[in-house]
Enzyme design. Structure first.
Site, mmCIF file in Angstrom:
data_model
loop_
_atom_site.group_PDB
_atom_site.id
_atom_site.type_symbol
_atom_site.label_atom_id
_atom_site.label_comp_id
_atom_site.label_asym_id
_atom_site.label_seq_id
_atom_site.Cartn_x
_atom_site.Cartn_y
_atom_site.Cartn_z
ATOM 1 N N ASP A 256 -8.913 2.691 -3.130
ATOM 2 C CA ASP A 256 -8.359 2.992 -2.029
ATOM 3 C C ASP A 256 -8.456 4.419 -1.758
ATOM 4 O O ASP A 256 -8.209 5.241 -2.769
ATOM 5 C CB ASP A 256 -6.759 2.810 -1.767
ATOM 6 C CG ASP A 256 -6.406 3.179 -0.546
ATOM 7 O OD1 ASP A 256 -6.930 2.822 0.564
ATOM 8 O OD2 ASP A 256 -5.625 4.277 -0.407
ATOM 9 N N ASP B 277 0.720 2.497 3.813
ATOM 10 C CA ASP B 277 -0.142 3.423 3.527
ATOM 11 C C ASP B 277 0.607 4.848 3.225
ATOM 12 O O ASP B 277 0.251 5.982 3.731
ATOM 13 C CB ASP B 277 -1.252 3.668 4.198
ATOM 14 C CG ASP B 277 -2.384 4.666 3.555
ATOM 15 O OD1 ASP B 277 -2.192 5.057 2.486
ATOM 16 O OD2 ASP B 277 -3.377 4.781 4.396
ATOM 17 N N HIS C 45 1.346 5.231 -2.104
ATOM 18 C CA HIS C 45 0.961 6.212 -2.773
ATOM 19 C C HIS C 45 2.097 6.861 -3.497
ATOM 20 O O HIS C 45 2.835 7.558 -2.797
ATOM 21 C CB HIS C 45 -0.022 7.207 -1.923
ATOM 22 C CG HIS C 45 -1.278 6.725 -1.652
ATOM 23 N ND1 HIS C 45 -2.489 6.464 -2.544
ATOM 24 C CD2 HIS C 45 -1.388 5.930 -0.443
ATOM 25 C CE1 HIS C 45 -3.249 5.768 -1.685
ATOM 26 N NE2 HIS C 45 -2.880 5.680 -0.560
ATOM 27 N N ARG D 188 1.782 8.815 -6.370
ATOM 28 C CA ARG D 188 1.288 9.907 -6.594
ATOM 29 C C ARG D 188 1.643 10.317 -8.157
ATOM 30 O O ARG D 188 0.979 11.453 -8.597
ATOM 31 C CB ARG D 188 1.875 11.286 -5.764
ATOM 32 C CG ARG D 188 1.436 11.108 -4.163
ATOM 33 C CD ARG D 188 -0.006 11.459 -4.192
ATOM 34 N NE ARG D 188 -0.268 11.466 -2.699
ATOM 35 C CZ ARG D 188 -1.269 10.847 -2.054
ATOM 36 N NH1 ARG D 188 -2.004 9.832 -2.717
ATOM 37 N NH2 ARG D 188 -1.272 11.123 -0.756
ATOM 38 N N HIS E 34 2.329 14.380 0.855
ATOM 39 C CA HIS E 34 1.416 15.503 0.501
ATOM 40 C C HIS E 34 2.416 16.726 0.722
ATOM 41 O O HIS E 34 3.239 16.706 1.528
ATOM 42 C CB HIS E 34 0.413 15.818 1.573
ATOM 43 C CG HIS E 34 -0.842 14.740 1.230
ATOM 44 N ND1 HIS E 34 -1.577 14.821 0.569
ATOM 45 C CD2 HIS E 34 -1.160 13.753 2.139
ATOM 46 C CE1 HIS E 34 -2.737 13.789 0.693
ATOM 47 N NE2 HIS E 34 -2.186 13.320 1.528
ATOM 48 N N ASN F 156 -5.138 5.830 -6.984
ATOM 49 C CA ASN F 156 -5.800 6.949 -7.050
ATOM 50 C C ASN F 156 -4.955 8.183 -7.453
ATOM 51 O O ASN F 156 -4.736 9.237 -6.633
ATOM 52 C CB ASN F 156 -6.338 7.245 -5.435
ATOM 53 C CG ASN F 156 -5.360 7.401 -4.618
ATOM 54 O OD1 ASN F 156 -4.207 6.711 -4.665
ATOM 55 N ND2 ASN F 156 -5.703 8.038 -3.218
ATOM 56 N N HIS G 115 0.936 -1.144 0.062
ATOM 57 C CA HIS G 115 -0.067 0.140 -0.025
ATOM 58 C C HIS G 115 0.759 1.214 -0.089
ATOM 59 O O HIS G 115 1.342 1.666 0.817
ATOM 60 C CB HIS G 115 -0.759 -0.079 1.159
ATOM 61 C CG HIS G 115 -2.066 0.980 1.268
ATOM 62 N ND1 HIS G 115 -3.347 0.409 1.588
ATOM 63 C CD2 HIS G 115 -2.156 2.201 0.673
ATOM 64 C CE1 HIS G 115 -3.928 1.454 1.455
ATOM 65 N NE2 HIS G 115 -3.667 2.649 1.126
ATOM 66 N N ASN H 86 -6.326 8.830 7.158
ATOM 67 C CA ASN H 86 -7.574 7.845 6.777
ATOM 68 C C ASN H 86 -7.191 6.372 6.635
ATOM 69 O O ASN H 86 -6.530 6.222 5.718
ATOM 70 C CB ASN H 86 -8.348 8.432 5.316
ATOM 71 C CG ASN H 86 -9.570 7.533 5.005
ATOM 72 O OD1 ASN H 86 -9.718 6.577 5.776
ATOM 73 N ND2 ASN H 86 -10.056 8.133 4.041
#
Lengths: 218, 429, 313
Positions: free
Chosen positions: B151, B304, B59, B61, B308, B91, B57, B277
């Site tokens: 997700d 996860d 990200h 980006r 950001h 995502n 998991h 989250n």
């Protein structure tokens, strides 16, 4: 020297509250001396104001209020009628507020008739730099317009920083700038005395509620 | 010409010291007193050797939010964290819901070369939860997608979820569900409980996660498919998983490092670095998650990792983005939460961070035992030093690390991807 | 040392009593012809309002001006961060203007915490999201004390949408600090699930609680809550939890009725109750200025603040 950089001590001449006479402090006035001084001041007020007809006594918080109450009682004894008196808290008008943490406020209580067109006699315990009296004059300005303002003081220790003088003085006490003068009064401190001490006491801590003269839930 | 390495004296999965010879992309030999002509010697005295870690998991980006992370920076961070494979979540912008996008991500991973990038395909088109994405095309693409997830969004429609579970059976895929009942979490900002009541932040009830997990376990059992539950965060979820596993259903689950170490009391200062989250839960939940990871009810640790940019976190709590980065701290956090507490030994860590996640993702070249013949995916880890986490030193593009300023144990000394060092002496190669 | 007033929990009992005593002295100013003191001359107070709240802004403005502070009103309504300047950039602007204190009203819980990490001055929370509104609690306590005396052991009933009420949160904390017994009355849907961790009691039955109350404080209930199924209809809410004349009669003789405003007459409070002599609603407005003067004086009047809490950056 720039006024803003003046050391805190002379600008904050009010004696430390609640402390009793400790070692190194010499009593320069005892209870009977204070009693005689107040009696004399009372008579001088009567003389100067022609019977204290329009007089309002305003004590400056905290010990000035006690002295104003005593003076009012003396005047009443002599004249046979009550003389209006009240209290004045000058904290919000002081020019040394920024030098110490914010303090609890004292009560400002004017007698029922107010102060307009009266002869206001400001009463305080010690006259030193004159800054407290200046703050009191400013405070009066916001409260009304007296016909005249006079100043009664128990101890004048000199070292004025402003063009202010007392009209009634209990005792002139020559001091050095580094010495401390503390007035003790039975109502506030358990006994009457004026103490002369060697050095400045440390600055008081942050504002706390003065224990004696406030109760929750007025 | 590929380099040959002899790793001297590493404690394999924490056992007695042994040597490993890495040659031609595989572990050529394991034993003592190994030597080979022209081999570079890596002194691994005191270091633990683990199989290259596998993240289910991540990200990355890219495409779309290259200001937060790219495949290159994200995989560099992964290598520094001891990972040799990551699953890149779907995502992105555009969403990874077609063969074209997943192949692009897969290729970017190959070009960067820091670790294997396995794209996760979206379950539904645009992760909108309405219509299935072309799951088969993604499975058949060069990226060979096996894990599918919306997700960030829950596949909340029970009918769509059922169909997805059924459909991926054809190519042994798995649906990785983000379990969050949407109506129960409208406007939700943090775990619903004592702290949210005090802080006046809209609550995110545990039941919103648990209700979906229970439903999905029943659906997976009904259609006989594989379900994987992403980032489990509550004690109640653990109970449901334990029950589902006791039935013999094919349900697996992951937990994040942050849910193993942090709880919702940290939100008290409203610093959005703690906004994530699913949300940080209570200390009781943390204890239940550790226990479940130890006893195998939870199969895997998954980061996860959610980068950001600074401006997405330097705001009021409500407006801040959700997510934390975690690739570069995962192993240290797991050591702190699981090994130092005696809940897991290094063999257990290898199982939860490499063997089992590789199996869930159906990866054949990853998560293999450290023995002769296995691909040479190896991490050398020094569990001894304790250091204060300093995100300014991270390889990730983002700095939203909730462990900043915490003192954590351990340090990745070297990472080998098929025999090639991606990290050596603690430095990216 | 930098100190703020962000939560009612930032005030110790001594702090709270100091504010109330100071407010009592400052209340006299309102009766004078010259309603001004020189105390904060040269200090700058910024009112940073991200939500429309004319009454709170005016109250803070009057308080600051009566103490001779320079007041800058910064209205940033409709402040979706995506559209406008971020709170952090606004904070840096205020910092450049040399604000000694920032009074902030914001729709997001915790915005004052964030601001406190970005500015040098003291931050005063004038209402943040559904979190807290500490000066409202101070003016409420001040109003209660003027009517009822010492609050120790007094029974205060707070009725209505506790879940979304910053007034309720601050009042529960402050009244507990001051020794009062607080009972929350609301439909269970409008109480936080963890309300049992708060220092107060909870009841669902207003009629049972009223005869034992010294103070009943009615909270504003927004009609829109109905749409999220917090209660079935406004009529049912008002029947079960509204204060009408009949319920008012159940209160002890001395008890008072409070409301932080703005009121929904006919919903949580009947018009005849709002206008009755037992209602302190207009007093609360006047007392707001005194309470806020006290807070401003104690935070800004001296060399360093005398009340409040440091917030970890």
């Amino acid at each position: 020297m720039n006024a803003a950089f003046r050391p805190a001590e002379p600008a904050a001449p009010r004696p430390a509250e609640g402390a009793d006479g400790d070692a190194g402090h010499k009593a320069v006035l005892e209870a009977p001396d204070i009693r005689r001084a107040l009696t004399r001041i009372a008579h001088e007020i009567l003389e100067r104001t022609k019977g204290a007809e329009d007089v309002v006594l305003l004590g400056i918080q905290t010990r000035g209020v006690t002295l104003a109450r005593r003076l009012a009682a003396r005047l009443e004894e002599v004249e046979g009628r009550p003389v209006p008196w009240g209290s004045l808290d000058v904290t919000m008008h002081r020019d040394d507020l920024r030098m110490r943490p914010a303090r609890a406020l004292g009560r400002t209580d004017l007698p029922a008739g107010g102060i307009d067109d009266r002869v206001v006699v400001l009463v305080d315990d010690v006259l030193f730099s004159g800054r407290t009296v200046r703050a009191a004059l400013d405070a009066l300005n916001d409260l009304g317009r007296p016909r005249a303002v006079q100043l009664a003081i128990l101890v004048d220790r000199g070292h004025r920083e402003l063009p202010i003088r007392a009209d009634y003085v209990g005792k002139n006490l020559p001091t050095s700038k580094r010495e401390t003068v503390r007035v003790l009064l039975a109502e506030n401190d358990g006994r009457d005395a004026v103490l002369l001490g060697p050095a400045a006491s440390p600055p008081p801590g942050p504002a706390r509620r003065p224990a004696a003269d406030r109760g929750a839930g007025r | 010409m590929s380099r040959t390495f002899v790793i001297k004296g590493a404690r394999i999965l924490g056992a007695q010291p042994a040597d490993l010879l890495l040659r031609d992309g595989v572990i050529a030999e394991v034993g003592t007193g190994l030597d080979a002509a022209g081999a570079e010697v890596v002194d691994a005295d005191g270091l633990v050797a683990l199989p290259g870690l596998v993240d289910l998991h991540t990200h990355l980006r890219e495409p779309g939010r290259e200001d937060a992370e790219t495949v290159e920076t994200g995989t560099r961070a992964a290598a520094r964290g001891g990972y040799t494979a990551v699953h890149a979540m779907a995502n992105t912008h555009p969403v990874a819901d077609t063969a074209g996008v997943v192949e692009q991500v897969w290729r970017l991973g190959r070009e960067a070369g820091y670790c294997d990038v396995h794209p996760v395909g979206a379950v539904t088109q645009g992760i909108a939860g309405k219509q299935l994405a072309e799951l088969g095309a993604m499975a058949d693409s060069a990226a060979r997608v096996r894990v599918f997830s919306d997700d960030g969004h829950c596949v909340s429609d029970a009918m769509i979820m059922r169909r997805a579970l059924e459909y991926v059976k054809a190519f042994d895929g798995v649906i990785a569900q983000h379990a969050q009942e949407p109506r129960l979490t409208e406007g939700a900002q943090m775990n619903e409980g004592e702290v949210s009541a005090r802080l006046g932040l809209p609550g995110w009830p545990a039941v919103a996660e648990e209700a979906i997990i229970a439903r999905d376990c029943l659906l997976a059992a009904h259609v006989g498919s594989r379900l994987h539950v992403c980032h489990v965060s509550t004690a109640g979820s653990v109970e449901i998983l334990r029950w589902a596993k006791s039935k013999g259903w094919r349900v697996t689950a992951e937990v994040t490092p942050h849910h193993l170490l942090l709880d919702d009391a940290l939100v008290a200062g409203y610093d959005p670095v703690y906004k994530v989250n699913p949300p940080l839960r209570t200390a009781e939940d943390v204890a239940a998650l550790r226990e479940a990871l130890a006893d195998g009810t939870i199969d895997a640790v998954a980061t996860d990792h959610a980068p950001h940019p600074a401006e997405a976190k330097e705001t009021e709590w409500d407006c801040a983005a959700m997510g934390m980065i975690g690739l570069e701290t995962a192993l240290s956090v797991v050591q702190e939460a699981m090994v130092e507490t005696g809940l897991l030994d290094w063999a257990g860590v290898a199982d939860r961070m490499s063997f089992r996640p590789a199996r869930i993702g159906r990866l054949t070249g990853q998560g293999r035992p450290l023995e002769a013949g296995s691909p040479a995916n190896v991490v050398l880890y020094d569990p001894a030093p304790r250091t204060v986490v300093d995100p300014s030193q991270f390889a990730s593009k983002s700095r939203n690390c909730p462990f900043a300023g915490l003192e954590l144990p351990g340090r990745v000394v070297a990472t080998f991807l098929r025999g090639r060092p991606t990290v050596l002496e603690g430095k990216l190669q | 040392m930098k100190r703020h007033l962000i939560s009612a929990a930032d005030l110790s009992r001594d702090d709270a009593l100091l504010v109330l005593d100071t407010a009592e002295e400052l209340a006299q100013i309102a009766d004078r012809s010259i309603k001004k003191l020189p105390t904060l001359r040269g200090r700058t107070v910024v009112n940073l309002f991200y939500e429309d709240s004319t009454r709170t802004r005016i109250s803070f403005e009057a308080a600051a001006k009566r103490l001779s502070a320079d007041v800058i009103n910064f209205s940033a309504k409709g402040s979706s961060v995506s559209k406008g300047e971020s709170l952090k950039d606004t904070a840096l602007t205020l910092e450049a203007m040399g604000a000694d204190a920032v009074v902030i009203r914001h729709g997001a819980s915790g915005a004052p915490h964030r601001l406190a990490g970005w500015v040098r001055g003291s931050v005063i929370n004038a209402g943040d999201g559904t979190h807290e509104h500490p000066t409202q609690a101070l003016l409420d306590a001040f109003t209660m004390r003027r009517r009822l005396g010492d609050l120790e052991g007094r029974k205060v009933t707070i009725v209505g949408d506790v879940l979304h009420s910053r007034v309720a949160r601050s009042n529960v904390l402050l009244l507990n600090t001051l020794g009062a017994d607080v009972t929350l009355v609301a439909p269970p849907t409008l109480l936080p699930v963890a309300v049992d961790s708060w220092p107060c009691s909870v009841s669902y039955d207003l009629d049972a609680v009223l005869p034992k109350s010294d103070v009943v404080m009615m909270l504003r209930v927004q009609r829109e809550r109905m749409n999220a199924a917090y209660f079935p209809t406004v009529r049912e809410y008002s029947r079960r939890y509204g204060l009408d004349a009949e319920r008012l009669a159940k209160l002890p003789e001395h008890a008072i009725v409070m409301h932080p405003g703005p009121m929904n007459r006919g919903v949580e409070i009947a018009a005849e109750v709002a206008d009755s002599p037992r209602s302190t609603i207009t007093e609360q407005v006047a007392n707001g200025v005194s309470a806020r003067m006290a807070v401003l004086y104690l935070l800004l009047g001296g060399s360093e603040p005398a009340i409040g809490a440091e917030v970890p950056a």
